[in-house]
Structures are given as structure tokens and as C-alpha cells.
Design a protein around this motif. Structure first.
Motif, PDB file in Angstrom:
ATOM      1  N   VAL A  27       2.135   2.390   6.873  1.00  0.00           N
ATOM      2  CA  VAL A  27       1.786   1.735   5.623  1.00  0.00           C
ATOM      3  C   VAL A  27       0.276   1.514   5.642  1.00  0.00           C
ATOM      4  O   VAL A  27      -0.281   1.106   6.661  1.00  0.00           O
ATOM      5  CB  VAL A  27       2.566   0.408   5.427  1.00  0.00           C
ATOM      6  CG1 VAL A  27       2.257  -0.615   6.506  1.00  0.00           C
ATOM      7  CG2 VAL A  27       2.314  -0.181   4.051  1.00  0.00           C
TER       8      VAL A  27
ATOM      9  N   TRP B 277      -7.780  -6.021   9.522  1.00  0.00           N
ATOM     10  CA  TRP B 277      -7.608  -4.686  10.097  1.00  0.00           C
ATOM     11  C   TRP B 277      -6.151  -4.257  10.168  1.00  0.00           C
ATOM     12  O   TRP B 277      -5.790  -3.426  10.992  1.00  0.00           O
ATOM     13  CB  TRP B 277      -8.263  -4.603  11.474  1.00  0.00           C
ATOM     14  CG  TRP B 277      -9.756  -4.668  11.423  1.00  0.00           C
ATOM     15  CD1 TRP B 277     -10.538  -5.697  11.832  1.00  0.00           C
ATOM     16  CD2 TRP B 277     -10.647  -3.676  10.895  1.00  0.00           C
ATOM     17  NE1 TRP B 277     -11.860  -5.425  11.603  1.00  0.00           N
ATOM     18  CE2 TRP B 277     -11.956  -4.183  11.027  1.00  0.00           C
ATOM     19  CE3 TRP B 277     -10.475  -2.420  10.324  1.00  0.00           C
ATOM     20  CZ2 TRP B 277     -13.085  -3.483  10.612  1.00  0.00           C
ATOM     21  CZ3 TRP B 277     -11.600  -1.713   9.913  1.00  0.00           C
ATOM     22  CH2 TRP B 277     -12.884  -2.244  10.056  1.00  0.00           C
ATOM     23  N   THR B 278      -5.313  -4.863   9.353  1.00  0.00           N
ATOM     24  CA  THR B 278      -3.936  -4.381   9.261  1.00  0.00           C
ATOM     25  C   THR B 278      -3.499  -4.386   7.798  1.00  0.00           C
ATOM     26  O   THR B 278      -3.959  -5.215   7.008  1.00  0.00           O
ATOM     27  CB  THR B 278      -2.967  -5.218  10.122  1.00  0.00           C
ATOM     28  OG1 THR B 278      -1.663  -4.657  10.010  1.00  0.00           O
ATOM     29  CG2 THR B 278      -2.924  -6.671   9.705  1.00  0.00           C
ATOM     30  N   PHE B 279      -2.659  -3.445   7.435  1.00  0.00           N
ATOM     31  CA  PHE B 279      -2.135  -3.371   6.072  1.00  0.00           C
ATOM     32  C   PHE B 279      -0.739  -3.971   5.972  1.00  0.00           C
ATOM     33  O   PHE B 279      -0.273  -4.263   4.891  1.00  0.00           O
ATOM     34  CB  PHE B 279      -2.073  -1.903   5.610  1.00  0.00           C
ATOM     35  CG  PHE B 279      -3.417  -1.248   5.515  1.00  0.00           C
ATOM     36  CD1 PHE B 279      -4.306  -1.605   4.513  1.00  0.00           C
ATOM     37  CD2 PHE B 279      -3.797  -0.280   6.424  1.00  0.00           C
ATOM     38  CE1 PHE B 279      -5.544  -0.998   4.421  1.00  0.00           C
ATOM     39  CE2 PHE B 279      -5.037   0.331   6.337  1.00  0.00           C
ATOM     40  CZ  PHE B 279      -5.915  -0.021   5.340  1.00  0.00           C
ATOM     41  N   ALA B 280      -0.068  -4.082   7.093  1.00  0.00           N
ATOM     42  CA  ALA B 280       1.303  -4.585   7.078  1.00  0.00           C
ATOM     43  C   ALA B 280       1.298  -6.104   7.285  1.00  0.00           C
ATOM     44  O   ALA B 280       0.289  -6.691   7.655  1.00  0.00           O
ATOM     45  CB  ALA B 280       2.102  -3.907   8.181  1.00  0.00           C
ATOM     46  N   SER B 281       2.434  -6.715   7.038  1.00  0.00           N
ATOM     47  CA  SER B 281       2.566  -8.150   7.289  1.00  0.00           C
ATOM     48  C   SER B 281       2.577  -8.399   8.797  1.00  0.00           C
ATOM     49  O   SER B 281       3.063  -7.565   9.564  1.00  0.00           O
ATOM     50  CB  SER B 281       3.876  -8.672   6.710  1.00  0.00           C
ATOM     51  OG  SER B 281       3.929  -8.404   5.343  1.00  0.00           O
TER      52      SER B 281
ATOM     53  N   GLU C 130      -0.570 -11.276   5.293  1.00  0.00           N
ATOM     54  CA  GLU C 130      -0.913  -9.898   4.992  1.00  0.00           C
ATOM     55  C   GLU C 130      -2.357  -9.693   5.401  1.00  0.00           C
ATOM     56  O   GLU C 130      -3.143 -10.646   5.454  1.00  0.00           O
ATOM     57  CB  GLU C 130      -0.722  -9.648   3.500  1.00  0.00           C
ATOM     58  CG  GLU C 130      -1.173  -8.300   3.014  1.00  0.00           C
ATOM     59  CD  GLU C 130      -0.304  -7.167   3.541  1.00  0.00           C
ATOM     60  OE1 GLU C 130      -0.659  -6.011   3.316  1.00  0.00           O
ATOM     61  OE2 GLU C 130       0.722  -7.452   4.185  1.00  0.00           O
ATOM     62  N   GLY C 131      -2.727  -8.461   5.741  1.00  0.00           N
ATOM     63  CA  GLY C 131      -4.113  -8.183   6.091  1.00  0.00           C
ATOM     64  C   GLY C 131      -5.054  -8.740   5.039  1.00  0.00           C
ATOM     65  O   GLY C 131      -4.769  -8.653   3.850  1.00  0.00           O
TER      66      GLY C 131
ATOM     67  N   ALA D 210      -4.250   3.182  15.590  1.00  0.00           N
ATOM     68  CA  ALA D 210      -4.411   2.779  14.189  1.00  0.00           C
ATOM     69  C   ALA D 210      -5.692   1.963  14.015  1.00  0.00           C
ATOM     70  O   ALA D 210      -6.439   2.154  13.041  1.00  0.00           O
ATOM     71  CB  ALA D 210      -3.198   1.965  13.737  1.00  0.00           C
TER      72      ALA D 210
ATOM     73  N   GLY E 104       4.611  -5.061  10.234  1.00  0.00           N
ATOM     74  CA  GLY E 104       3.943  -4.117  11.122  1.00  0.00           C
ATOM     75  C   GLY E 104       4.158  -4.487  12.566  1.00  0.00           C
ATOM     76  O   GLY E 104       4.921  -5.400  12.895  1.00  0.00           O
TER      77      GLY E 104
ATOM     78  N   LEU F 176      -5.085   5.793   6.311  1.00  0.00           N
ATOM     79  CA  LEU F 176      -5.317   4.917   7.460  1.00  0.00           C
ATOM     80  C   LEU F 176      -4.156   3.936   7.453  1.00  0.00           C
ATOM     81  O   LEU F 176      -4.060   3.100   6.557  1.00  0.00           O
ATOM     82  CB  LEU F 176      -6.645   4.169   7.323  1.00  0.00           C
ATOM     83  CG  LEU F 176      -7.885   5.047   7.332  1.00  0.00           C
ATOM     84  CD1 LEU F 176      -9.098   4.236   6.939  1.00  0.00           C
ATOM     85  CD2 LEU F 176      -8.072   5.687   8.705  1.00  0.00           C
ATOM     86  N   GLY F 177      -3.276   4.090   8.410  1.00  0.00           N
ATOM     87  CA  GLY F 177      -2.050   3.316   8.307  1.00  0.00           C
ATOM     88  C   GLY F 177      -1.718   2.504   9.531  1.00  0.00           C
ATOM     89  O   GLY F 177      -2.161   2.797  10.637  1.00  0.00           O
ATOM     90  N   ASP F 178      -0.916   1.482   9.284  1.00  0.00           N
ATOM     91  CA  ASP F 178      -0.375   0.690  10.385  1.00  0.00           C
ATOM     92  C   ASP F 178       1.070   1.085  10.614  1.00  0.00           C
ATOM     93  O   ASP F 178       1.798   1.375   9.665  1.00  0.00           O
ATOM     94  CB  ASP F 178      -0.444  -0.794  10.041  1.00  0.00           C
ATOM     95  CG  ASP F 178      -1.836  -1.330  10.213  1.00  0.00           C
ATOM     96  OD1 ASP F 178      -2.307  -1.340  11.357  1.00  0.00           O
ATOM     97  OD2 ASP F 178      -2.460  -1.695   9.204  1.00  0.00           O
ATOM     98  N   PRO F 179       1.502   1.065  11.869  1.00  0.00           N
ATOM     99  CA  PRO F 179       2.896   1.424  12.144  1.00  0.00           C
ATOM    100  C   PRO F 179       3.857   0.382  11.581  1.00  0.00           C
ATOM    101  O   PRO F 179       3.585  -0.820  11.624  1.00  0.00           O
ATOM    102  CB  PRO F 179       2.959   1.411  13.680  1.00  0.00           C
ATOM    103  CG  PRO F 179       1.568   1.292  14.170  1.00  0.00           C
ATOM    104  CD  PRO F 179       0.763   0.694  13.081  1.00  0.00           C
ATOM    105  N   LEU F 180       4.960   0.867  11.070  1.00  0.00           N
ATOM    106  CA  LEU F 180       6.084  -0.013  10.735  1.00  0.00           C
ATOM    107  C   LEU F 180       7.160   0.273  11.768  1.00  0.00           C
ATOM    108  O   LEU F 180       7.478   1.433  12.018  1.00  0.00           O
ATOM    109  CB  LEU F 180       6.636   0.279   9.338  1.00  0.00           C
ATOM    110  CG  LEU F 180       5.761  -0.066   8.131  1.00  0.00           C
ATOM    111  CD1 LEU F 180       6.490   0.281   6.838  1.00  0.00           C
ATOM    112  CD2 LEU F 180       5.393  -1.548   8.138  1.00  0.00           C
TER     113      LEU F 180
ATOM    114  N   HIS G 253       0.854  -1.184   0.000  1.00  0.00           N
ATOM    115  CA  HIS G 253       0.000   0.000   0.000  1.00  0.00           C
ATOM    116  C   HIS G 253       0.889   1.232   0.000  1.00  0.00           C
ATOM    117  O   HIS G 253       2.100   1.128  -0.140  1.00  0.00           O
ATOM    118  CB  HIS G 253      -0.909  -0.033   1.231  1.00  0.00           C
ATOM    119  CG  HIS G 253      -1.692  -1.307   1.363  1.00  0.00           C
ATOM    120  ND1 HIS G 253      -2.904  -1.503   0.764  1.00  0.00           N
ATOM    121  CD2 HIS G 253      -1.415  -2.464   2.000  1.00  0.00           C
ATOM    122  CE1 HIS G 253      -3.351  -2.708   1.036  1.00  0.00           C
ATOM    123  NE2 HIS G 253      -2.462  -3.314   1.778  1.00  0.00           N
TER     124      HIS G 253
ATOM    125  N   LYS H  19      -9.114   3.159  11.854  1.00  0.00           N
ATOM    126  CA  LYS H  19      -9.657   2.359  10.741  1.00  0.00           C
ATOM    127  C   LYS H  19     -11.120   2.000  10.989  1.00  0.00           C
ATOM    128  O   LYS H  19     -11.944   2.040  10.075  1.00  0.00           O
ATOM    129  CB  LYS H  19      -8.802   1.099  10.547  1.00  0.00           C
ATOM    130  CG  LYS H  19      -7.522   1.386   9.776  1.00  0.00           C
ATOM    131  CD  LYS H  19      -6.645   0.176   9.653  1.00  0.00           C
ATOM    132  CE  LYS H  19      -5.757   0.048  10.854  1.00  0.00           C
ATOM    133  NZ  LYS H  19      -4.702  -0.953  10.733  1.00  0.00           N
TER     134      LYS H  19
END
Lengths: 267, 363
Positions: A45, B137-141, B160-161, B50, B26, A50-54, A22, B54
Motif C-alpha cells: 500500500v 515514512w509509512t502509508f499503512a496504519s 496513519e503515516g 520499503a 502495515g 513506493l509501498g509499505d508491506p501489508l 493509497h 522511500k
């Protein structure tokens, strides 16, 4: 707009499973710090802001730096931490934060890859695939992040500008967004390998209304202009894709440029 | 809390980097515990702000941007039904509805966002074989770690989400059966139960040996003894026969004394002596069973372990008899002095020792 990209890892079998890639952007703990204070540099990301922390990931980081009038310094971080990094604002003025990632491998089924090319405005790549009769082929890609953020400390100063950090794909604000007057356009320049990139889709979105996006294609000088009427955090972004030269596990290399800053008052 | 959270994420990043190279990991992690009584517990640990953002965005309302842990928890509880929309817990492909509790903890570090822990609990449907998981509910791995209660090594999948996990078996995989290893181990345990740890059994076998210097005599008695103790060892281990050790142990000691005393009055093998040794063998088998129960038998390879333990006991007995033959020689068996100077004194010593044990072992 829903973008899907794939990127997954299976720890046991190391099988490439689709996963989403994303937008990625920098969200500092404050865009207007006092001189002498510490700013947390959060990496996010997601989509539509609307993001998740890295967390801070040494394996992924190619460059994680900030630059002020005194020069460039590293953003310090601890593995896994969120905010991913910390910096100290040494002096008033515009401060540029940059995050450049190492490439990550992604593999997408043909339909999802074609959809992603369309949504990111990568028409030239779609046309090239069509000419090569590869439209029905899966997309194997290496993607890299080129994220920047502008924070401003002290009184407004239009003389201070965004700086070029030398990222492969880079968005540069050609006016200080913290010093623009009412109704003025903000020009942004997109460069690829330090040269202006024409014809690329650039998207702008605001924290308070991220689904209503502003879009424009860069001109021959790699330039777009946006009239930013809304206060709050803005994300400007662009994606560029080229054939991956000499990569065994990918046919394409993509670069994801982003630039964040905050407008305090309605223009 | 902040340190703990960071350490967990750091461990995940280090672990993933080691195996998979650079990927955008993530701070969300999901752990599943499948318990033996069919209950399951799933914990999602994620950035509270976060998640709240969302959820609020999906309702169409502007984010409250509230960083207060208690208020974030309240928002999460209010938006429970929204949260469930992008979450699937399935057994054999059928979705279930777990109970959900929300917790939000502020971090000591002011720049760090509060951490939300979402706990899902429920009971697996009867007869279910596999568990699958989807979390959107997450975009990161993120890492999905599934552990069977009581097992040390969890299974991990990187997801992945919105990606559905591969199925996880609900029954813990049985440890790999190393039949040869089990056989070797229990053979050794059986042998060492006689030599050097089973001095009472050694004396009984010597008692058998001392009756007569003839090989035929020894063979008859040893065969009867072996057959008998194998029967009661097997029956006892399978739970068919149960006799209290408080009764068995003094009787074993008495059987040794009896055989030794009889040696002093008897010099030839009689059929009733064989029958008596058989009867005593039944007692000794119960004693072996008691020892084997203390050692424990592998559930996966019960019969192999039982058989090889018995074989080890047998080998131990034969080693004692072989050693005795080597020491006195079967040629001496017929000599007059052998009975006077070896059989009688040795049997007397065995009888005294065994009688002492008999008294000592009485409850």
C-alpha cells in the motif's frame, strides 16, 4: 500527485480519525518463476509505487487466490506474515493472482474528499455531490481493494491471457503483456460488476519512473490502450465510486482495481 | 527473527481487528518508553527495503534495490537528515532533535525483507508535560505504543503515516485511589497485628486488664496506652522519630514483664501506673511502626492507611479486653479468689514469658 484519504482507528475510544488510503497492489517476489517453485505474494500500500508491506490479515481478506490453466486455488498465508501469501507454480504459463478485500470505512473532511475525487477522476461523483448540494459535506466512504497480478512461467505464449476473477471492479489485460511485440499497444478492459465501465480514469505507472504516469479514460467498451515502452514492473490502476446502498456508516462505496506485471525488455 | 517479527505483527493485527474491524495494517510498529529519569527511547521497527526505497526516492535518485542488510543500514545512516524530515518528536508542542541509531537485521526466511530498527533517544525538556509523535515514512496504519518505565499497561494509538498522535502525558497516571478499600485493608492489618499475630501485645493488654477487675481501671490504662502508641506510631511513620528495633523489641518484652510483675504487688490503680502504661505505650507504638513499615503504606493514601491501621490495632486490643471480661466477668473482679487464682498465676505466667522474650530479643 498526493492522495489523501482517511482511515484511522483509535483503540480506546474507537473515534474515526482521518488516515490516508493509497494505491494498493500485489508485488510477487518474482514475476517470472520457474515451474515448481514457490512465489511469495507481497501486498503493498502506498503511492508512486513506493509501498509499505501489508501482512496477511484474515479480517480484511475477502478473496486471496491464484488461477492457472488447472483452475483456481487459495493463496496460503499466516496472520501478519510478509509476504502475505505463498503459492506454488504448478505448471508453465500465465498465472493470475487476485486479492479482494472486505470494505473499510473512511471519513474525510469535505475539502480532502473533493480533492481526492478530482485526483482519481471521479467527476461523476463530484457532479452528483454538487447537484445534491453536498460539496461542503464530509465524505463517508467504504473502500474495497480489487488487486490482481500476472506472473509468467516458461516460454512466451501469446495464446495465454489474463483471466477474469469476478471482482466487483476488475482490470483485465486483453493481451498477454509477457508476449507483446515491439510498439504494440496493450489493451486493458475495466469492468464493474462484470460489465464494461465507460468513462473511468485508468492510470499506468512504471517502477523506474512512477511519477511520470500514463492516463486514459475507458471507452464505451470499458477499454483503454497503453503503449508501455519501459521495462520493469508496471501498475495499472482505476478507482470507481458509487452511492453506498444501505450502509449506515457511509454514503459512498469505492472500489480500487489494480493490475501488476513486469516487462522484461524495452519494446 | 523472522518468526519473532511475524508474531509481533500478527499480534498487532489480531489486537486491532478485535477492536476496530478491518483496516489496512502495515508491518511498521513504534514503541516509546518514557523513563523516570526523563530519558525517552523510541523504536521504529519497519521493513528495511520499503524505508530505504522511500528515502532514496525522496532524494530523487533511483532506488538501489539492495537487499543486503549491512548496505541498507549504511544507506539509512547516509540519509539520516532526509529521514528526520518526516519525523517529529515534540514535548508540549516544541520539537526536539533526538539521537538516532539505525540497525538492519536480515531475516532467516529468504523471501522476507530485512527488518530495520530505528532507535531514537533523548531527554525530555525540564517541566514538559506531554509527548506527541508524527511519523511520515509509512502509508499503512501502525500502532504507536507508549509505556512509562515500570508500568505494565502501555497506551496505544492507531495512526496513519503523517498523522500526529494525541498527546501522551509524561507523568504516569496515578493508580485510581480506592480510599475505602485502603481503609478496610489497613484496618484488618492493624487488627490481625494484635489478634492473632501480636501475642506480645495481647499479653500486655491482659496485664493491664489483670491489675483490677474494675472497668475504670481498664479504661484509664487503655486510654493512656492508646494515646501513647498513636503518638509514636505517627511520629515514626512520618520519620520524626527513629529508634532501632533492636532496642525497641526487647524493651517491649520487658514492659510486659514489668506490668505483670507489678500486678502481683499492686491491686489498685495508681496515677503513676497510668503514667507508666503511657510510657510503655510509646514503646509499643514504635513496635507497631516497625511492623507497618514492613507492610508498606500506599503513597497515594498514606494518612488513611496510617489512621486505619492504628484503629485496627485499637480494635484488636478492645477485642482482647472484651474476651477477657467475658471469660472472667467484671463481677468476679472484687472476689478474693479472683486475685489468688486468676490475677497472680496469670500475671506470673505472663511475666515469665515476657522475661524469656526479653532475653531472647536482646541483640
Amino acid at each position: 500527485m498526493f492522495r489523501l484519504k482517511a482511515l484511522t482507528i483509535a483503540t480506546v475510544a474507537l473515534i474515526a480519525v482521518p488516515l490516508s488510503a493509497h494505491d494498493m497492489w500485489i508485488e510477487p517476489t518474482t514475476f517470472s518463476p520457474e515451474a515448481g517453485t514457490i512465489v511469495g505474494v507481497r501486498l503493498r500500500v502506498g503511492q508512486d509505487l513506493l509501498g509499505d508491506p501489508l501482512g496477511y490479515d484474515p479480517a480484511l481478506i475477502n478473496q486471496f487466490v491464484f488461477e492457472d490453466a488447472a483452475g483456481r486455488k487459495p493463496v496460503v498465508g499466516r496472520a501478519g506474515s510478509d509476504p502475505a501469501g505463498l503459492l506454488r507454480v504448478a505448471m508453465p504459463g500465465l498465472l493470475v493472482i487476485g486479492y479482494r478485500s472486505n470494505p473499510s470505512a473512511v471519513e474525510l473532511p469535505a475539502d480532502k474528499f473533493n480533492q481526492y475525487l478530482k485526483e482519481e477522476g471521479l467527476d461523476a461523483v463530484a457532479a452528483l455531490r454538487a447537484r445534491r448540494n453536498e460539496t461542503s459535506a464530509k465524505g463517508r466512504e467504504l473502500f474495497s481493494r480489487c488487486a490482481k497480478s500476472l506472473v509468467f512461467s516458461g516460454p512466451t505464449n501469446s495464446a495465454q491471457r489474463d483471466r477474469t476473477l469476478g471482482f466487483t471492479l476488475e482490470l483485465v489485460a486483453e493481451r498477454n503483456p509477457y508476449a507483446i511485440a515491439n510498439s504494440q499497444d496493450v489493451p486493458f478492459r475495466l469492468t464493474y460488476e462484470s460489465r464494461p465501465l465507460p468513462g473511468a480514469l485508468v492510470v499506468a505507472m512504471n517502477r523506474f519512473n512512477p511519477t511520470e504516469k500514463l492516463t486514459a479514460r475507458t471507452d464505451n467498451d470499458g477499454r483503454v490502450r497503453f503503449k508501455l515502452k519501459q521495462d520493469g514492473m508496471w501498475l495499472i490502476k482505476a478507482v470507481h465510486m458509487v452511492p453506498a446502498a444501505g450502509a449506515a456508516n457511509a454514503d459512498w462505496a469505492s472500489y480500487w482495481a489494480s493490475l501488476t506485471f513486469e516487462l522484461k525488455k524495452p519494446l | 527473527m523472522a518468526i519473532k517479527w511475524s508474531c509481533c505483527v500478527a499480534a498487532v493485527i489480531v489486537a486491532s481487528s478485535a477492536v476496530a474491524g478491518a483496516h489496512e495494517i502495515g508491518t511498521t510498529r513504534v514503541s516509546v518508553v518514557l523513563e523516570g529519569d526523563r530519558r525517552y527511547t523510541i523504536e521504529i521497527v519497519t521493513d528495511a527495503a520499503a524505508l530505504v526505497e522511500k528515502l532514496e526516492a525522496s532524494t530523487g535518485r533511483r532506488s538501489s534495490s539492495d537487499k543486503d542488510a549491512a548496505r541498507q543500514r549504511a544507506v539509512l545512516e547516509t540519509l539520516d537528515e532526509i529521514f528526520r524530515r518526516r519525523l517529529t518528536v515534540a514535548f508540549d508542542g516544541s520539537t526536539v532533535r533526538p539521537a538516532i541509531e539505525y540497525f538492519v537485521a536480515a531475516q532467516a526466511d529468504a523471501s522476507s525483507s530485512p527488518v530495520a530498527t530505528v532507535r531514537l533517544t533523548g531527554v525530555t525538556p525540564p517541566g514538559a508535560h506531554a509527548f506527541t509523535w508524527t511519523y511520515g515514512w509509512t502509508f499503512a496504519s501502525y500502532a504507536l505504543v507508549v509505556r512509562h518505565d515500570g508500568q505494565e499497561n502501555p497506551a496505544t494509538q492507531w495512526l496513519e503515516g503523517s498523522q500526529t498522535s494525541a498527546p501522551f502525558a509524561l507523568v504516569a497516571p496515578a493508580p485510581a485511589v480506592d480510599r475505602f478499600g485502603t481503609a478496610r485493608r489497613y484496618m484488618i492489618l492493624g487488627f490481625t497485628h494484635i489478634v492473632p499475630y501480636g501475642f506480645d501485645h495481647v499479653l500486655f493488654v491482659l496485664g493491664i486488664f489483670l491489675l483490677s477487675g474494675r472497668v475504670r481501671s481498664v479504661l484509664w490504662q487503655v486510654s493512656a496506652f492508646t494515646l501513647a502508641h498513636s503518638i509514636t506510631l505517627g511520629l515514626s511513620m512520618y520519620g520524626v522519630v527513629t529508634v532501632s528495633p533492636a532496642l525497641v523489641e526487647p524493651m517491649i518484652a520487658f514492659s510486659i514483664a514489668y506490668v505483670a510483675i507489678e500486678n502481683m504487688f499492686l491491686s489498685e490503680l495508681r496515677s503513676w501506673r497510668v503514667a507508666l502504661v503511657f510510657a510503655f505505650g510509646l514503646l509499643h507504638g514504635l513496635g507497631f511502626a516497625g511492623a507497618l513499615k514492613e507492610l508498606g503504606l500506599p503513597r497515594s493514601d498514606f494518612f488513611t492507611a496510617l489512621l486505619t491501621f492504628n484503629a485496627g490495632v485499637e480494635a484488636g486490643q478492645l477485642a482482647v479486653i472484651t474476651a477477657a471480661f467475658v471469660l472472667v466477668g467484671w463481677r468476679c473482679g472484687g472476689a478474693d479468689w479472683y486475685r489468688r487464682r486468676v490475677v497472680i498465676p496469670a500475671s506470673l505466667a505472663i511475666a515469665c514469658t515476657a522475661l524469656y522474650w526479653t532475653v531472647q530479643r536482646l541483640p
